[in-house]
Design a protein around this motif. Sequence first.
Motif, short mmCIF file in Angstrom:
data_model
loop_
_atom_site.label_atom_id
_atom_site.label_comp_id
_atom_site.label_asym_id
_atom_site.label_seq_id
_atom_site.Cartn_x
_atom_site.Cartn_y
_atom_site.Cartn_z
N ALA A 48 -12.88 -4.97 4.34
CA ALA A 48 -13.29 -4.02 3.30
C ALA A 48 -12.19 -3.75 2.28
O ALA A 48 -12.48 -3.28 1.18
CB ALA A 48 -13.72 -2.70 3.96
N VAL A 49 -10.93 -4.01 2.63
CA VAL A 49 -9.83 -3.85 1.68
C VAL A 49 -8.91 -5.06 1.79
O VAL A 49 -8.83 -5.71 2.83
CB VAL A 49 -9.02 -2.55 1.93
CG1 VAL A 49 -9.86 -1.32 1.71
CG2 VAL A 49 -8.41 -2.54 3.32
N ASP A 50 -8.20 -5.34 0.71
CA ASP A 50 -7.24 -6.43 0.69
C ASP A 50 -5.90 -5.94 1.25
O ASP A 50 -5.67 -4.72 1.32
CB ASP A 50 -7.05 -6.95 -0.73
CG ASP A 50 -6.53 -5.85 -1.65
OD1 ASP A 50 -5.31 -5.77 -1.85
OD2 ASP A 50 -7.36 -5.06 -2.15
N PRO A 51 -5.00 -6.85 1.65
CA PRO A 51 -3.74 -6.41 2.27
C PRO A 51 -2.87 -5.58 1.34
O PRO A 51 -2.22 -4.64 1.79
CB PRO A 51 -3.05 -7.73 2.66
CG PRO A 51 -3.76 -8.80 1.93
CD PRO A 51 -5.16 -8.32 1.70
N LEU A 52 -2.85 -5.90 0.03
CA LEU A 52 -2.00 -5.13 -0.90
C LEU A 52 -2.47 -3.68 -0.96
O LEU A 52 -1.66 -2.74 -0.93
CB LEU A 52 -2.02 -5.76 -2.29
CG LEU A 52 -1.15 -5.04 -3.34
CD1 LEU A 52 0.30 -4.98 -2.90
CD2 LEU A 52 -1.26 -5.75 -4.69
N THR A 53 -3.79 -3.46 -1.05
CA THR A 53 -4.32 -2.09 -1.08
C THR A 53 -3.96 -1.35 0.20
O THR A 53 -3.56 -0.18 0.17
CB THR A 53 -5.85 -2.12 -1.25
OG1 THR A 53 -6.17 -2.77 -2.47
CG2 THR A 53 -6.42 -0.71 -1.25
N MET A 54 -4.09 -2.03 1.34
CA MET A 54 -3.77 -1.39 2.61
C MET A 54 -2.30 -0.97 2.64
O MET A 54 -1.97 0.17 3.00
CB MET A 54 -4.06 -2.33 3.77
CG MET A 54 -3.74 -1.72 5.13
SD MET A 54 -3.97 -2.86 6.50
CE MET A 54 -2.68 -4.05 6.20
N TYR A 55 -1.39 -1.88 2.24
CA TYR A 55 0.03 -1.55 2.27
C TYR A 55 0.37 -0.40 1.31
O TYR A 55 1.19 0.45 1.62
CB TYR A 55 0.86 -2.79 1.90
CG TYR A 55 0.73 -3.94 2.88
CD1 TYR A 55 0.52 -3.71 4.23
CD2 TYR A 55 0.82 -5.26 2.44
CE1 TYR A 55 0.39 -4.76 5.13
CE2 TYR A 55 0.69 -6.32 3.33
CZ TYR A 55 0.48 -6.06 4.67
OH TYR A 55 0.36 -7.10 5.55
N GLU A 56 -0.29 -0.39 0.14
CA GLU A 56 -0.04 0.68 -0.83
C GLU A 56 -0.54 2.02 -0.32
O GLU A 56 0.12 3.05 -0.48
CB GLU A 56 -0.70 0.33 -2.16
CG GLU A 56 -0.02 -0.81 -2.91
CD GLU A 56 -0.76 -1.22 -4.17
OE1 GLU A 56 -0.14 -1.86 -5.03
OE2 GLU A 56 -1.97 -0.90 -4.28
N ARG A 57 -1.72 2.04 0.32
CA ARG A 57 -2.25 3.30 0.85
C ARG A 57 -1.40 3.85 1.99
O ARG A 57 -1.34 5.05 2.22
CB ARG A 57 -3.69 3.10 1.34
CG ARG A 57 -4.69 2.79 0.24
CD ARG A 57 -4.86 3.97 -0.72
NE ARG A 57 -5.88 3.72 -1.72
CZ ARG A 57 -5.66 3.10 -2.89
NH1 ARG A 57 -4.44 2.69 -3.17
NH2 ARG A 57 -6.64 2.91 -3.73
N LEU A 58 -0.75 2.94 2.69
CA LEU A 58 0.10 3.37 3.80
C LEU A 58 1.52 3.69 3.35
O LEU A 58 2.39 4.01 4.16
CB LEU A 58 0.15 2.29 4.89
CG LEU A 58 -1.20 1.93 5.53
CD1 LEU A 58 -1.01 0.89 6.62
CD2 LEU A 58 -1.89 3.16 6.09
N ASN A 59 1.76 3.59 2.02
CA ASN A 59 3.08 3.90 1.44
C ASN A 59 4.20 3.08 2.07
O ASN A 59 5.32 3.57 2.28
CB ASN A 59 3.39 5.39 1.59
CG ASN A 59 2.48 6.26 0.76
OD1 ASN A 59 2.15 5.91 -0.38
ND2 ASN A 59 2.05 7.37 1.31
N LEU A 60 3.91 1.83 2.38
CA LEU A 60 4.94 0.96 2.93
C LEU A 60 5.84 0.47 1.80
O LEU A 60 5.37 0.22 0.68
CB LEU A 60 4.30 -0.23 3.64
CG LEU A 60 3.45 0.09 4.87
CD1 LEU A 60 2.90 -1.17 5.49
CD2 LEU A 60 4.27 0.85 5.91
#
Length: 658
Positions: free
Chosen positions: A510-522
Amino acid sequence: MINPLRFLPKFLKGQTVSTEEGLEERKDSLSLDLEDKELITIIDTRLKEGLKYKQPIDAINEYNEKFYLGEQVDASKLFDHQSKCVMNKCYSSIETIVPILATKKREPIVMPAQQTDESRELAEYSQNFLSWKWGEQQMQLKLADLIRFFNINRLSVIKYRYVGDEYNDFVVEVKRPEAIVVDNKANPEDIGFIGEYLKDTVQGLIDKYATKDEKVDKKKKDSILGALGVNDKQLDSEVVYVEFWTPDFVVWKVKDTILDKKKNPNWLHDTKGTKSFNHFPKPKMPYILFSWLTLGKGIYGETTSLEQAIPVQKNINKRKRQISDNADQANGTWIFNENFIDRKEASKFTGAPGQHLIYKGEGRPEEAVGRLFPKDLGQQVYADFQDDKGEIDNIFGSHSTTRGERTGQKTATESVLLKESDFGRLDLMSQYIDIKVEELYNAFIQMSLVYYDSKNFKGLNILGPENSQKYIEFSRDNVEEGIEIVVRSEPLLAQAQMIEKYMSLYQAGAVDPLTMYERLNLPNPKELVRRIVMFQADPRMYLATFAVDENTEGMEDLPENTAKRDIAALERGEDVPPAPEITKEHIKEHEKELKSAKFKKLKKDIQVKMINHVRAEVEVLRQQLAQANGEMGMGAPQPPTTAPQPMPPGAPPNMPLQ
C-alpha cells in the motif's frame, strides 16, 4: 548544516511583557576589559539577582527530596501506639519511569555536510566518536540521575568541561541544583550568566590559580590568603568559591579576589584565515538545563510531578494509618469491673494466650470482664485510598500495567489503554530528553574541535556489527564543517505501534519504501531506498559495496585497505615508504583522500608528506606498467632513488589509471 530554527526562542507567548515603554532595568555591562574591582562588583550584583529566584526554589527542592526519600510523616505529632506507616507511591512512580526513559537507546546520527563519499566517511568518524564518548562517560547512568532530578527539582543541570593533566579530555557532570545560580530568563537562549559554587581547599586554589610550571606566584598566593583571612598553616581549610560564566568568558573568584579570567575556553576565537572552525554558531556556556514543567516565565519550572503528587501522597499516608490503626484495634479493648477485679490485678493482664484471670464474686464472668470492639471503617475510606493511589499513577504516568504488576482489577482492554496512556505521556518527556541529548552531542563535537588537535587525538576502540572490533584515531581533522547531528531514539509503545502500522502497509504493497521511511522519520531515507533497491537487484554488488570493510576476514590486505592504513599513518606524521607492489585500486584510494575536505584541513607538512608518498607510489606503478608492456628489463621494479621534491598542497599528481 545546523537547523537555525533550533536557536529561536523557546517561548513566544508565555513571557511576562510590560506594556510601559522605556527603560525597564538599568544594568552595567560585563566585560573582561573591566578592572578587577569593577568586574567583581558587577558579578556580585548578578549573583545577588539570581539568588533572589534561587533561594525559595532551593527550599522547595529540599522539601521535595525529603518527601521522595520517605520523610513524609511528623512522628512527633502522633502517639507511640499510632501507626507511622508511609506508602511512598511517589518514590515507586518515579523509579518506574526512570529506567523506562534512561535505558532507551539514543543513537547519534551524523548527517554529512555533502553528498560525497568523503563527506559520508567523515560523518561516520564523528558518529563513531559520539557513540564512544557516550559510553566512555557512562551517560546512561547520568541520564537516569537527571530524569530522577527533574521529576523532583525545579531545575536540573549537566555540565561539560575539559580536564587537563593526566586525563587530558573533557567530562560530563550532573550538578546539584543548589550549586547553580541562573539568570532567570524566559528564553533559554538569552541567559546572560550562570554561576556555580565550587568547593576546594586553600591549597587547591593555590595549585590551580597561583602555580604555573610548578612555580608559585607569590603575589597571587598572598592575595588568595588575604581574601580568605588564613595563613600558610591553614592551607587544608575548605573554601567555597565561584565560577561565573557568560557566553563570551569565564571568571573564577573568591570574595574580592579574581582567581583567573579568560575568554570562553570552549571556543576557537581566531579562525579567520585558518582551516579551523566552530561547530556552534556562537559561543555557549558549558551547561545544559533541564526544566520540564514550565509556563514560560523563567528558567526555573513552576512545579514538578512530585509537587503535584504531594497532597495526594499525604492523604494516602493518612488513610493507610487509619486502616493500620483500625486493624491494630480489631481485638477490641478489655474492660474490668472493679467490683470483681481490682486495678492492680487488672494491670497485670496482657491478653497472652493461656493467661488466667481470678476474680472474687458470685456473678457471671461476663460481669467481671468484657471487651469493646471498634467500629469498622466505612467503605468510603478504602475507596478514597484506592482513588488516591490511582491519582498518583495518573500524575506520573506509571500505572500497574506499566510497572509490570499483575492485577485482576482490569480487563485486558483497560490494561492496554492504561499502558498506551502512560507511554503516550512518557513519550513526550522522552522527546524532550532527546532534544537535550542532541544538544549534548553537539557540545561533544564542539569540544573535540577545540581540544582534539593532531597531537591530542583520541584512539577509539569501536565495537561494530557482529561484535567486530575497529580501532580509529579521531581528531578535529575528522570533523567536517556543516555536519548536523540528530538523535534516533528507540521507540516507546506509541511509536512502536506506528512503526508496525507502516510496516504492515508496506508489506501489503500500500506504500512505497521511501514513504514508509519518511513517515517513520528515519535518517537518510533516500539512501535507505538506494540500498534496498541495490540489494534486490544485485545482492553480490550490495555485499561488496556495504557489507565488506577492512575488518572483514580476508579483506585486510585488499589494496584499498592497505591504502587506508597508509593514510592513517601519514596523518600521524609517520614516514611510510611506498609498497613494492602497487595497484590502481590502491592509488585510487589515495586520490580520493587527496581530493577530500579532510585533506584540506591537514597541516601543510602533513599534506606535503602525503603527496610525496603518493608521487612515489605513482612512480612505482608507472614502472610496473612499463615492465608489463616490455619497456623495461625483467628485474623487479625499484622505487625512486631520490625523494620527490615537495609540491604545493592541493595539487595531487596525475594518476596513470587509464
